[in-house]
Motif scaffolding. Structure first.
Motif, PDB file in Angstrom:
ATOM      1  N   PRO A 282       0.824  -1.219   0.000  1.00  0.00           N
ATOM      2  CA  PRO A 282       0.000   0.000   0.000  1.00  0.00           C
ATOM      3  C   PRO A 282       0.850   1.258   0.000  1.00  0.00           C
ATOM      4  O   PRO A 282       1.924   1.291   0.605  1.00  0.00           O
ATOM      5  N   ASP A 283       0.367   2.284  -0.684  1.00  0.00           N
ATOM      6  CA  ASP A 283       1.083   3.560  -0.690  1.00  0.00           C
ATOM      7  C   ASP A 283       0.844   4.300   0.629  1.00  0.00           C
ATOM      8  O   ASP A 283       0.105   3.831   1.500  1.00  0.00           O
ATOM      9  N   TYR A 284       1.471   5.439   0.761  1.00  0.00           N
ATOM     10  CA  TYR A 284       1.418   6.189   2.021  1.00  0.00           C
ATOM     11  C   TYR A 284      -0.010   6.523   2.424  1.00  0.00           C
ATOM     12  O   TYR A 284      -0.402   6.329   3.581  1.00  0.00           O
ATOM     13  N   LEU A 288      -1.957   5.268   5.780  1.00  0.00           N
ATOM     14  CA  LEU A 288      -2.492   6.226   6.743  1.00  0.00           C
ATOM     15  C   LEU A 288      -3.975   5.954   7.004  1.00  0.00           C
ATOM     16  O   LEU A 288      -4.444   5.996   8.152  1.00  0.00           O
ATOM     17  N   ALA A 289      -4.723   5.641   5.943  1.00  0.00           N
ATOM     18  CA  ALA A 289      -6.151   5.349   6.090  1.00  0.00           C
ATOM     19  C   ALA A 289      -6.371   4.090   6.929  1.00  0.00           C
ATOM     20  O   ALA A 289      -7.297   4.029   7.747  1.00  0.00           O
ATOM     21  N   SER A 307       0.195   8.983  13.704  1.00  0.00           N
ATOM     22  CA  SER A 307      -0.253   8.137  12.604  1.00  0.00           C
ATOM     23  C   SER A 307       0.593   8.374  11.361  1.00  0.00           C
ATOM     24  O   SER A 307       0.928   7.429  10.628  1.00  0.00           O
ATOM     25  N   GLU A 308       0.987   9.621  11.126  1.00  0.00           N
ATOM     26  CA  GLU A 308       1.856   9.926   9.978  1.00  0.00           C
ATOM     27  C   GLU A 308       3.238   9.312  10.168  1.00  0.00           C
ATOM     28  O   GLU A 308       3.846   8.792   9.223  1.00  0.00           O
ATOM     29  N   PHE A 309       3.736   9.359  11.389  1.00  0.00           N
ATOM     30  CA  PHE A 309       5.035   8.746  11.701  1.00  0.00           C
ATOM     31  C   PHE A 309       4.990   7.240  11.428  1.00  0.00           C
ATOM     32  O   PHE A 309       5.889   6.687  10.787  1.00  0.00           O
TER      33      PHE A 309
END
Length: 457
Positions: A282-284, A288-289, A307-309
């Motif tokens: 999966p992409d970023y 994240l989702a 969550s971004e980290f």
């Protein structure tokens, strides 16, 4: 037992089987323990924080000691070192009663955060959108002969990308829309076990009736059919009958049909005659989702920067992401402190450690090779000299050497006490043979890959 890691796996299994430690506590506190050394007296582990150490030592050290005694027959001291220089997480160490209550609360929240594998719970992204669209189309039109181009549907991609989610979602959707359909959904391992049981009990007609009368057949991880001739033979005839009758077939694998080189060509060509869809990492945005969705299900307020980290650090697969969120929930739940990037760093280290393969034992290797060659593990250790047993034994010895790098004398002991020269001969014999015989080379490589893949699951 070949290593401290394997001994500890057996200790944890003893705790699970005998309900010594709750499942959620094993996952939260015991699984993150990193094995350091074991000398028969002291079992030394390491953890990332003082908080983790205190929980284990005050609550579970005596239970682990008892488990070591039951598994090994030895009195073992549990020693835990702290690797991280980070300050301990805030919060007092709870009493046994408080910890039991917190475990129960966490177990409940994690249970409610589990979800059925449906299309609604599948997170779509560029890496899986085509496979998702194909899966929905197959589920919607199941039973329609006009969609022969979608039959079979072959979904492939690395482990942990969502193949099992999609194939289960197809089965669930069809079951909802066609409750009378006979839907057969199994892993390749279950298919093989059913076949072995049917042959052993002289019930092959019952086996064939189960699989060949399906309205929809779904097989997960078809790559494990590699090298198993009888399984491939039965599956071919099952596939042919169902396909001729317009019954939908769905298959998943870790690689596309053309790369399953030790499957019979008649199977590969039929797989290629359907619809092939791949799933990649999966992409970023998708990662994240997934993190945010799992956090919501766990009723956990995840700071955006955390969550971004995590989405930036954990890129391998979906299973890894969801496991990290659950661990973060557990750490936050017990520590009683706000979720921080520092806390996420600790969780990520644990998850990445868990991604290491389970130690591969000689027994597992012998079992895999014996299945491929249609002989028993006892045959490989015996003095039987039939051609089939002899070839299988040499391959097993070669694979043991290749995977474990055990001393040759130790390998000889594992194979019924054979001497050093016999082991050397077997290893050299297979080494030379695979250089000359491409089919044998492919088969041995597939055996090694299957063994290593199974150790990760």
């Amino acid at each position: 037992m070949n290593s401290f890691e394997e001994v500890f796996e057996n200790v944890k299994q003893y705790c699970r089987d005998n309900d010594k430690i709750p499942a959620i506590a094993i996952k939260t506190w015991i699984d993150p323990l990193k094995t350091v050394s074991f000398d028969g007296k002291d079992a030394v582990f390491s953890v990332d924080t003082e908080f983790q150490k205190n929980i284990v030592m005050t609550t579970y050290a005596s239970v682990l000691g008892d488990a070591f005694l039951n598994v090994l027959g030895l009195n073992v001291n549990i020693i835990i070192n702290v690797e991280s220089d980070e300050p301990a997480l805030s919060g007092q160490i709870p009493t046994d009663d408080e910890l039991e209550k917190k475990n129960a609360e966490l177990e409940k929240s994690v249970k409610f955060a589990n979800y059925d594998y449906t299309f609604d719970t599948f997170i779509e992204g560029p890496s899986n959108s085509f496979a998702l669209a194909c899966s929905k189309s197959v589920a919607k039109n199941c039973g329609e002969r006009e969609i022969s181009g979608y039959n079979p549907l072959f979904i492939y991609g690395p482990s942990g990308m969502g193949k099992t989610h999609l194939i289960t979602a197809i089965a669930n959707e069809v079951r909802k829309n066609h409750p009378s359909f006979n839907i057969v959904y199994v892993t390749s391992e279950t298919f093989g076990n059913d076949l072995i049981s049917a042959i052993k009990n002289n019930l092959i007609s019952d086996f064939q009736e189960k699989y060949r009368n399906a309205d929809m057949l779904l097989i997960d991880d078809i790559q494990f059919f590699a090298g198993k001739e009888r399984m491939q033979e039965e599956f071919f005839h099952t596939f042919y009958k169902l396909h001729q009758e317009g019954k939908q077939i769905v298959i998943t694998s870790d690689k596309p049909p053309k790369e399953l080189i030790t499957l019979e060509s008649r199977l590969r060509t039929r797989f290629e005659g359907g619809l092939i869809a791949d799933i990649s990492a999966p992409d970023y945005e998708t990662r994240l989702a997934i993190i945010n969705r799992k956090s919501e299900l766990l009723d956990m307020k995840m700071p955006a920067e955390v969550s971004e980290f995590m989405a930036n650090r954990l890129k391998s697969n979906i299973r890894q992401l969801e496991g990290a969120v659950i661990r973060l929930k557990a750490l936050n739940h017990f520590a009683g402190s706000p979720i921080t990037i520092s806390m996420a760093q600790s969780v990520i280290r644990d998850v990445l450690t868990d991604e290491q393969p389970i130690p591969i034992t000689v027994e597992k290797i012998i079992s895999e090779v014996s299945t491929v060659y249609g002989v028993s593990p006892e045959d490989l250790r015996s003095n039987k000299r039939s051609q089939q047993v002899s070839i299988a034994r040499k391959v097993a010895i070669y694979v043991v050497r290749e995977i474990t790098q055990m001393p040759l004398a130790s390998i000889g002991t594992e194979f019924g006490g054979r001497d050093h020269s016999t082991i050397v001969y077997s290893v050299n014999s297979v080494t030379e043979a695979i250089q000359k015989d491409q089919n044998l080379s492919n088969l041995v490589n597939d055996i090694i890959k299957n063994i290593r893949d199974k150790s990760k699951t």
